[in-house]
Design a protein around this motif. Sequence first.
Motif, PDB file in Angstrom:
ATOM      1  N   LYS A 203     -76.625  19.291  56.682  1.00 54.60           N
ATOM      2  CA  LYS A 203     -77.600  19.539  57.750  1.00 54.60           C
ATOM      3  C   LYS A 203     -77.194  18.862  59.058  1.00 54.60           C
ATOM      4  N   SER A 204     -75.910  18.681  59.237  1.00 53.31           N
ATOM      5  CA  SER A 204     -75.441  18.046  60.474  1.00 53.31           C
ATOM      6  C   SER A 204     -75.297  19.039  61.619  1.00 53.31           C
ATOM      7  N   ASP A 205     -75.149  20.337  61.298  1.00 54.34           N
ATOM      8  CA  ASP A 205     -74.985  21.367  62.332  1.00 54.34           C
ATOM      9  C   ASP A 205     -75.913  22.523  61.983  1.00 54.34           C
ATOM     10  N   LEU A 206     -77.061  22.577  62.640  1.00 51.26           N
ATOM     11  CA  LEU A 206     -78.079  23.578  62.319  1.00 51.26           C
ATOM     12  C   LEU A 206     -78.071  24.751  63.304  1.00 51.26           C
ATOM     13  N   ARG A 207     -76.956  24.973  63.967  1.00 50.23           N
ATOM     14  CA  ARG A 207     -76.858  26.136  64.854  1.00 50.23           C
ATOM     15  C   ARG A 207     -76.732  27.423  64.036  1.00 50.23           C
ATOM     16  N   LEU A 208     -76.907  28.542  64.711  1.00 50.28           N
ATOM     17  CA  LEU A 208     -76.845  29.829  64.015  1.00 50.28           C
ATOM     18  C   LEU A 208     -75.482  30.055  63.381  1.00 50.28           C
ATOM     19  N   GLY A 209     -74.445  29.727  64.070  1.00 45.62           N
ATOM     20  CA  GLY A 209     -73.100  29.919  63.537  1.00 45.62           C
ATOM     21  C   GLY A 209     -72.468  28.646  63.020  1.00 45.62           C
ATOM     22  N   GLY A 210     -73.279  27.649  62.711  1.00 40.69           N
ATOM     23  CA  GLY A 210     -72.729  26.375  62.256  1.00 40.69           C
ATOM     24  C   GLY A 210     -72.275  26.378  60.814  1.00 40.69           C
ATOM     25  N   GLY A 211     -72.631  27.391  60.057  1.00 41.34           N
ATOM     26  CA  GLY A 211     -72.200  27.472  58.672  1.00 41.34           C
ATOM     27  C   GLY A 211     -72.995  26.599  57.719  1.00 41.34           C
ATOM     28  N   GLN A 212     -74.135  26.057  58.170  1.00 41.07           N
ATOM     29  CA  GLN A 212     -74.946  25.207  57.306  1.00 41.07           C
ATOM     30  C   GLN A 212     -76.373  25.733  57.178  1.00 41.07           C
ATOM     31  N   CYS A 213     -76.618  26.935  57.659  1.00 42.90           N
ATOM     32  CA  CYS A 213     -77.944  27.542  57.588  1.00 42.90           C
ATOM     33  C   CYS A 213     -77.819  28.969  57.050  1.00 42.90           C
ATOM     34  N   ALA A 214     -78.875  29.395  56.374  1.00 42.78           N
ATOM     35  CA  ALA A 214     -78.959  30.793  55.940  1.00 42.78           C
ATOM     36  C   ALA A 214     -79.669  31.593  57.025  1.00 42.78           C
ATOM     37  N   SER A 215     -79.074  32.705  57.448  1.00 38.73           N
ATOM     38  CA  SER A 215     -79.618  33.493  58.563  1.00 38.73           C
ATOM     39  C   SER A 215     -79.808  34.937  58.125  1.00 38.73           C
ATOM     40  N   SER A 216     -80.921  35.507  58.582  1.00 44.28           N
ATOM     41  CA  SER A 216     -81.221  36.913  58.267  1.00 44.28           C
ATOM     42  C   SER A 216     -81.114  37.755  59.530  1.00 44.28           C
ATOM     43  N   GLU A 217     -81.162  39.070  59.340  1.00 41.59           N
ATOM     44  CA  GLU A 217     -81.084  39.982  60.475  1.00 41.59           C
ATOM     45  C   GLU A 217     -82.308  39.790  61.371  1.00 41.59           C
ATOM     46  N   PRO A 218     -82.124  39.863  62.671  1.00 41.53           N
ATOM     47  CA  PRO A 218     -83.276  39.728  63.571  1.00 41.53           C
ATOM     48  C   PRO A 218     -84.256  40.889  63.393  1.00 41.53           C
ATOM     49  N   GLN A 219     -85.498  40.600  63.702  1.00 35.64           N
ATOM     50  CA  GLN A 219     -86.584  41.574  63.636  1.00 35.64           C
ATOM     51  C   GLN A 219     -86.778  42.116  62.224  1.00 35.64           C
ATOM     52  N   GLN A 220     -86.489  41.275  61.229  1.00 32.72           N
ATOM     53  CA  GLN A 220     -86.687  41.646  59.835  1.00 32.72           C
ATOM     54  C   GLN A 220     -87.435  40.519  59.124  1.00 32.72           C
ATOM     55  N   THR A 221     -88.403  40.861  58.294  1.00 39.43           N
ATOM     56  CA  THR A 221     -89.095  39.869  57.462  1.00 39.43           C
ATOM     57  C   THR A 221     -88.310  39.737  56.166  1.00 39.43           C
ATOM     58  N   ALA A 222     -87.546  38.660  56.060  1.00 41.03           N
ATOM     59  CA  ALA A 222     -86.631  38.486  54.938  1.00 41.03           C
ATOM     60  C   ALA A 222     -87.247  37.579  53.883  1.00 41.03           C
ATOM     61  N   THR A 223     -86.779  37.734  52.670  1.00 49.70           N
ATOM     62  CA  THR A 223     -87.198  36.902  51.542  1.00 49.70           C
ATOM     63  C   THR A 223     -86.020  36.026  51.112  1.00 49.70           C
ATOM     64  N   TRP A 224     -86.315  34.745  50.972  1.00 51.65           N
ATOM     65  CA  TRP A 224     -85.275  33.809  50.500  1.00 51.65           C
ATOM     66  C   TRP A 224     -85.831  33.072  49.300  1.00 51.65           C
TER      67      TRP A 224
END
Length: 215
Positions: A37-58
């Motif tokens: 959790k040292s890099d929480l940017r979108l492209g930091g490789g440490q977060c799960a990201s879903s497509e924009p404008q979509q209600t995703a299930t994790w």
Amino acid sequence: MCIFTVNIALNKPAYLQYQYRLGDKIYDASNAVDGRKSDLRLGGGQCASSEPQQTATWWVNLTSYEICNFLEQQSMWFVETADMLAKMARETLVNARLPTFSLPCAIDVLTLGSYPRLPSCIRDKIVPPDAITPAEKRQTLQRLTQATLTLMGDSPKIPWRLLDITLLVEDPETGDGKSLVHSLQINYIHQLVQSRLMDNERPLHDLYRLLRILS
């Protein structure tokens, strides 16, 4: 009771619906449970990201033997801790009482800024006594030696006879409070003083001067 903080989802199987850039590990669902959790940017490789404008299930799969065993162990410790606290409350802490607070001492310290109620045994050991005055010193020096004299007849030619001599000098911390002058020394002084009283024109003056020298 101790509270343990454990990440029970660490490195467990995870799933993300509508993953951003499907197949790209930078946005994979497992990034949310890898402990980083040292890099929480979108492209930091440490977060799960879903497509924009979509209600995703994790979700993450926690149904494993290790997790169940850990939760059972935590539950057992919690029950044992609660039982021990209840036992202490019923048996050990029944007779527990607060000490009686010394209110007069607290009032003295808060109002006077000092503690005048110090026990004498502690005060005598720690607090030094007041210095004696010059008059008390002179009075003490005059009382260091005590002599008892007598005359064995009415004739003025009969010399004085020394009956007893006492040196009033002692130290409670030296020799357990015993006399600082040995009995042999007292006998020698007795003989010396008696010899000065024989054939002396002013025997009492000589006696006084000698005793002052000894003291």
